[in-house]
Design a protein around this motif. Structure first.
Motif, PDB file in Angstrom:
ATOM      1  N   GLU A 180      -7.252  -3.821   0.851  1.00 51.78           N
ATOM      2  CA  GLU A 180      -6.968  -2.487   0.333  1.00 51.78           C
ATOM      3  C   GLU A 180      -6.727  -2.567  -1.162  1.00 51.78           C
ATOM      4  O   GLU A 180      -6.075  -3.496  -1.651  1.00 51.78           O
ATOM      5  CB  GLU A 180      -5.752  -1.916   1.052  1.00 51.78           C
ATOM      6  CG  GLU A 180      -5.395  -0.489   0.696  1.00 51.78           C
ATOM      7  CD  GLU A 180      -6.334   0.537   1.308  1.00 51.78           C
ATOM      8  OE1 GLU A 180      -7.515   0.568   0.875  1.00 51.78           O
ATOM      9  OE2 GLU A 180      -5.912   1.293   2.186  1.00 51.78           O
ATOM     10  N   LEU A 181      -7.243  -1.590  -1.917  1.00 48.03           N
ATOM     11  CA  LEU A 181      -7.223  -1.623  -3.375  1.00 48.03           C
ATOM     12  C   LEU A 181      -5.833  -1.813  -3.989  1.00 48.03           C
ATOM     13  O   LEU A 181      -5.655  -2.717  -4.819  1.00 48.03           O
ATOM     14  CB  LEU A 181      -7.878  -0.352  -3.932  1.00 48.03           C
ATOM     15  CG  LEU A 181      -7.884  -0.205  -5.458  1.00 48.03           C
ATOM     16  CD1 LEU A 181      -8.622  -1.375  -6.104  1.00 48.03           C
ATOM     17  CD2 LEU A 181      -8.503   1.118  -5.876  1.00 48.03           C
ATOM     18  N   PRO A 182      -4.821  -1.009  -3.662  1.00 45.21           N
ATOM     19  CA  PRO A 182      -3.524  -1.165  -4.336  1.00 45.21           C
ATOM     20  C   PRO A 182      -2.935  -2.567  -4.194  1.00 45.21           C
ATOM     21  O   PRO A 182      -2.351  -3.100  -5.147  1.00 45.21           O
ATOM     22  CB  PRO A 182      -2.638  -0.124  -3.624  1.00 45.21           C
ATOM     23  CG  PRO A 182      -3.586   0.892  -3.098  1.00 45.21           C
ATOM     24  CD  PRO A 182      -4.803   0.117  -2.697  1.00 45.21           C
ATOM     25  N   LEU A 183      -3.103  -3.193  -3.027  1.00 44.59           N
ATOM     26  CA  LEU A 183      -2.535  -4.525  -2.808  1.00 44.59           C
ATOM     27  C   LEU A 183      -3.350  -5.601  -3.514  1.00 44.59           C
ATOM     28  O   LEU A 183      -2.795  -6.603  -3.975  1.00 44.59           O
ATOM     29  CB  LEU A 183      -2.462  -4.817  -1.307  1.00 44.59           C
ATOM     30  CG  LEU A 183      -1.543  -3.868  -0.525  1.00 44.59           C
ATOM     31  CD1 LEU A 183      -1.564  -4.186   0.958  1.00 44.59           C
ATOM     32  CD2 LEU A 183      -0.114  -3.941  -1.046  1.00 44.59           C
ATOM     33  N   LEU A 184      -4.647  -5.419  -3.621  1.00 42.92           N
ATOM     34  CA  LEU A 184      -5.478  -6.367  -4.371  1.00 42.92           C
ATOM     35  C   LEU A 184      -5.112  -6.355  -5.848  1.00 42.92           C
ATOM     36  O   LEU A 184      -5.054  -7.415  -6.491  1.00 42.92           O
ATOM     37  CB  LEU A 184      -6.961  -6.028  -4.193  1.00 42.92           C
ATOM     38  CG  LEU A 184      -7.588  -6.420  -2.860  1.00 42.92           C
ATOM     39  CD1 LEU A 184      -8.969  -5.789  -2.720  1.00 42.92           C
ATOM     40  CD2 LEU A 184      -7.700  -7.943  -2.744  1.00 42.92           C
ATOM     41  N   LEU A 185      -4.851  -5.163  -6.376  1.00 41.27           N
ATOM     42  CA  LEU A 185      -4.474  -5.069  -7.785  1.00 41.27           C
ATOM     43  C   LEU A 185      -3.148  -5.772  -8.050  1.00 41.27           C
ATOM     44  O   LEU A 185      -2.947  -6.354  -9.125  1.00 41.27           O
ATOM     45  CB  LEU A 185      -4.380  -3.603  -8.213  1.00 41.27           C
ATOM     46  CG  LEU A 185      -5.692  -2.808  -8.195  1.00 41.27           C
ATOM     47  CD1 LEU A 185      -5.461  -1.381  -8.679  1.00 41.27           C
ATOM     48  CD2 LEU A 185      -6.760  -3.486  -9.050  1.00 41.27           C
ATOM     49  N   GLN A 186      -2.239  -5.752  -7.081  1.00 40.13           N
ATOM     50  CA  GLN A 186      -0.958  -6.441  -7.242  1.00 40.13           C
ATOM     51  C   GLN A 186      -1.130  -7.957  -7.325  1.00 40.13           C
ATOM     52  O   GLN A 186      -0.301  -8.644  -7.923  1.00 40.13           O
ATOM     53  CB  GLN A 186      -0.032  -6.091  -6.074  1.00 40.13           C
ATOM     54  CG  GLN A 186       0.480  -4.668  -6.084  1.00 40.13           C
ATOM     55  CD  GLN A 186       1.370  -4.359  -4.894  1.00 40.13           C
ATOM     56  OE1 GLN A 186       1.655  -5.219  -4.070  1.00 40.13           O
ATOM     57  NE2 GLN A 186       1.802  -3.108  -4.783  1.00 40.13           N
ATOM     58  N   LEU A 187      -2.207  -8.485  -6.737  1.00 36.98           N
ATOM     59  CA  LEU A 187      -2.432  -9.934  -6.722  1.00 36.98           C
ATOM     60  C   LEU A 187      -3.164 -10.437  -7.959  1.00 36.98           C
ATOM     61  O   LEU A 187      -3.212 -11.642  -8.197  1.00 36.98           O
ATOM     62  CB  LEU A 187      -3.242 -10.331  -5.472  1.00 36.98           C
ATOM     63  CG  LEU A 187      -2.583 -10.085  -4.114  1.00 36.98           C
ATOM     64  CD1 LEU A 187      -3.525 -10.526  -2.997  1.00 36.98           C
ATOM     65  CD2 LEU A 187      -1.254 -10.826  -4.012  1.00 36.98           C
ATOM     66  N   SER A 188      -3.739  -9.527  -8.719  1.00 39.87           N
ATOM     67  CA  SER A 188      -4.523  -9.956  -9.884  1.00 39.87           C
ATOM     68  C   SER A 188      -3.617 -10.396 -11.030  1.00 39.87           C
ATOM     69  O   SER A 188      -2.562  -9.809 -11.259  1.00 39.87           O
ATOM     70  CB  SER A 188      -5.417  -8.810 -10.356  1.00 39.87           C
ATOM     71  OG  SER A 188      -6.085  -9.172 -11.546  1.00 39.87           O
ATOM     72  N   CYS A 189      -4.056 -11.444 -11.725  1.00 36.62           N
ATOM     73  CA  CYS A 189      -3.299 -11.904 -12.900  1.00 36.62           C
ATOM     74  C   CYS A 189      -4.005 -11.510 -14.189  1.00 36.62           C
ATOM     75  O   CYS A 189      -3.762 -12.079 -15.244  1.00 36.62           O
ATOM     76  CB  CYS A 189      -3.070 -13.417 -12.834  1.00 36.62           C
ATOM     77  SG  CYS A 189      -4.516 -14.388 -12.448  1.00 36.62           S
ATOM     78  N   SER A 190      -4.950 -10.558 -14.127  1.00 34.67           N
ATOM     79  CA  SER A 190      -5.581 -10.040 -15.333  1.00 34.67           C
ATOM     80  C   SER A 190      -5.113  -8.621 -15.613  1.00 34.67           C
ATOM     81  O   SER A 190      -4.371  -8.048 -14.835  1.00 34.67           O
ATOM     82  CB  SER A 190      -7.094 -10.013 -15.239  1.00 34.67           C
ATOM     83  OG  SER A 190      -7.584 -10.376 -14.068  1.00 34.67           O
ATOM     84  N   ASP A 191      -5.559  -8.100 -16.734  1.00 35.84           N
ATOM     85  CA  ASP A 191      -5.226  -6.732 -17.123  1.00 35.84           C
ATOM     86  C   ASP A 191      -5.964  -5.762 -16.188  1.00 35.84           C
ATOM     87  O   ASP A 191      -7.198  -5.779 -16.121  1.00 35.84           O
ATOM     88  CB  ASP A 191      -5.647  -6.496 -18.567  1.00 35.84           C
ATOM     89  CG  ASP A 191      -5.281  -5.107 -19.058  1.00 35.84           C
ATOM     90  OD1 ASP A 191      -4.559  -4.398 -18.328  1.00 35.84           O
ATOM     91  OD2 ASP A 191      -5.734  -4.737 -20.152  1.00 35.84           O
ATOM     92  N   ILE A 192      -5.216  -4.922 -15.456  1.00 36.65           N
ATOM     93  CA  ILE A 192      -5.834  -4.025 -14.474  1.00 36.65           C
ATOM     94  C   ILE A 192      -5.917  -2.581 -14.985  1.00 36.65           C
ATOM     95  O   ILE A 192      -6.206  -1.677 -14.209  1.00 36.65           O
ATOM     96  CB  ILE A 192      -5.060  -4.060 -13.135  1.00 36.65           C
ATOM     97  CG1 ILE A 192      -3.621  -3.572 -13.336  1.00 36.65           C
ATOM     98  CG2 ILE A 192      -5.090  -5.444 -12.520  1.00 36.65           C
ATOM     99  CD1 ILE A 192      -2.853  -3.382 -12.029  1.00 36.65           C
ATOM    100  N   SER A 193      -5.684  -2.392 -16.282  1.00 29.22           N
ATOM    101  CA  SER A 193      -5.671  -1.028 -16.823  1.00 29.22           C
ATOM    102  C   SER A 193      -7.031  -0.350 -16.658  1.00 29.22           C
ATOM    103  O   SER A 193      -7.103   0.846 -16.328  1.00 29.22           O
ATOM    104  CB  SER A 193      -5.266  -1.039 -18.293  1.00 29.22           C
ATOM    105  OG  SER A 193      -6.111  -1.893 -19.040  1.00 29.22           O
ATOM    106  N   ALA A 194      -8.132  -1.103 -16.853  1.00 30.22           N
ATOM    107  CA  ALA A 194      -9.472  -0.521 -16.717  1.00 30.22           C
ATOM    108  C   ALA A 194      -9.729  -0.091 -15.275  1.00 30.22           C
ATOM    109  O   ALA A 194     -10.298   0.979 -15.021  1.00 30.22           O
ATOM    110  CB  ALA A 194     -10.531  -1.521 -17.169  1.00 30.22           C
TER     111      ALA A 194
END
Length: 305
Positions: A180-194
């Motif tokens: 699921e998108l929101p949880l994947l974004l929490q795992l990323s160590c890059s800038d997720i602003s885009a």
């Protein structure tokens, strides 16, 4: 679709709905029954529309398309979940996660557009009945269905590309039963602003714009029905089923994708996700057939045959 060598994560661990083995076995049987019921109900509805000449109108073409969409949507998630219930290691590869993410997003976004076009179809049928067959002919109906699928595919492709081009350097544990998108974004160590900007744009295009079209259509429908002295209930009864589906689908979709990030709670998300990925696709054919005598008659004829 994405650049895997930007990530050091090769797989994700799905925690699922429970860590208790007995609960997992119970959930396996419940999910299996619901999934088989979903397939059976939606297939019966599709066959009923295809085989009954009285149902070869735009309204039922949209309805059978929705049933096919629900089969595909739940099948993009539930089979993997069933396997995980009985597996010791509930993992999904990086590529598998991207594929599941794409199809679940693609099919969900397609349904947003399809429900909006179904509302417009009901508007034309009730507010412009004399021109209904001319406006909502087969060519227009199939064009609207094609636009729904095409828009969902394009936007989900863009979202998938940018999401899985992010760097995932650990941890790789997802407290969910699918990607699921929101949880994947929490795992990323890059800038997720885009990606967050894309998420906002996608939510506006495929949630708020179709929802606005639905609201406008039903405001016009209610206004027209109120001035009809005879046949008010019959005119509006064809819309009730669609309204119920819209409220259920858009309510859960907006809860997941149109809220601030600080309101994300994983346990609540999982419960809501079960509703829109497992329960709703099963309910849709039931909701439509309960209030539609034409569908009931066609289904009875199909079962007897």
């Amino acid at each position: 679709m994405y650049t895997q060598n930007q990530s050091t994560v090769t797989e994700f661990i799905l925690l699922g709905l429970s860590t208790d083995p007995l609960v997992q076995v119970l959930l396996f049987h419940i999910f299996l029954i619901v999934y088989m019921t979903t397939l059976t109900g939606n297939l019966l509805l599709i066959l009923a529309v295809r085989t009954d000449k009285h149902l070869h109108t735009s309204m039922y073409v949209f309805l059978s398309s929705l049933s096919f969409l629900d089969i595909c949507y739940t099948s993009s998630i539930v089979p993997k979940t069933l396997v995980d219930f009985l597996s010791l290691k509930k993992s999904i590869s990086f590529t598998g996660c991207a594929v599941q993410f794409f199809f679940s997003l693609f099919l969900g976004e397609t349904e947003c557009m399809l429900l909006a076009f179904m509302a417009y179809d009901r508007y034309v049928a009730i507010c412009i009945p004399l021109h209904y067959n001319m406006i909502m002919n087969k060519r227009v109906s199939f064009f609207m269905i094609s636009i729904s699928w095409l828009s969902g595919c394009i936007i989900s492709s863009i979202d998938t590309y940018f999401t899985f081009s992010l760097t995932f350097c650990g941890p790789n544990t997802i407290n969910h039963f699918f990607c699921e998108l929101p949880l994947l974004l929490q795992l990323s160590c890059s800038d997720i602003s885009a990606v967050n900007i894309l998420k906002l744009v996608g939510t506006t295009i495929l949630l708020f714009i179709p929802l606005s079209l639905i609201l406008i259509s039903y405001i016009q429908i209610i206004t027209a029905v109120m001035v009809i002295r005879l046949g008010k209930s019959k005119a509006f009864s064809t819309c009730i089923s669609h309204l119920v589906v819209v409220v259920i689908f858009y309510g859960t979709a907006m809860f997941m994708y149109a809220r601030p990030e600080h309101l994300v709670t994983e346990d609540t998300d999982k419960r809501v996700a079960v509703f829109y990925t497992v329960i709703t696709p099963m309910l849709n054919p039931l909701i439509y057939s309960l209030r539609n005598k034409d569908v009931q008659r066609a289904m009875r004829k199909l079962i007897r045959a």
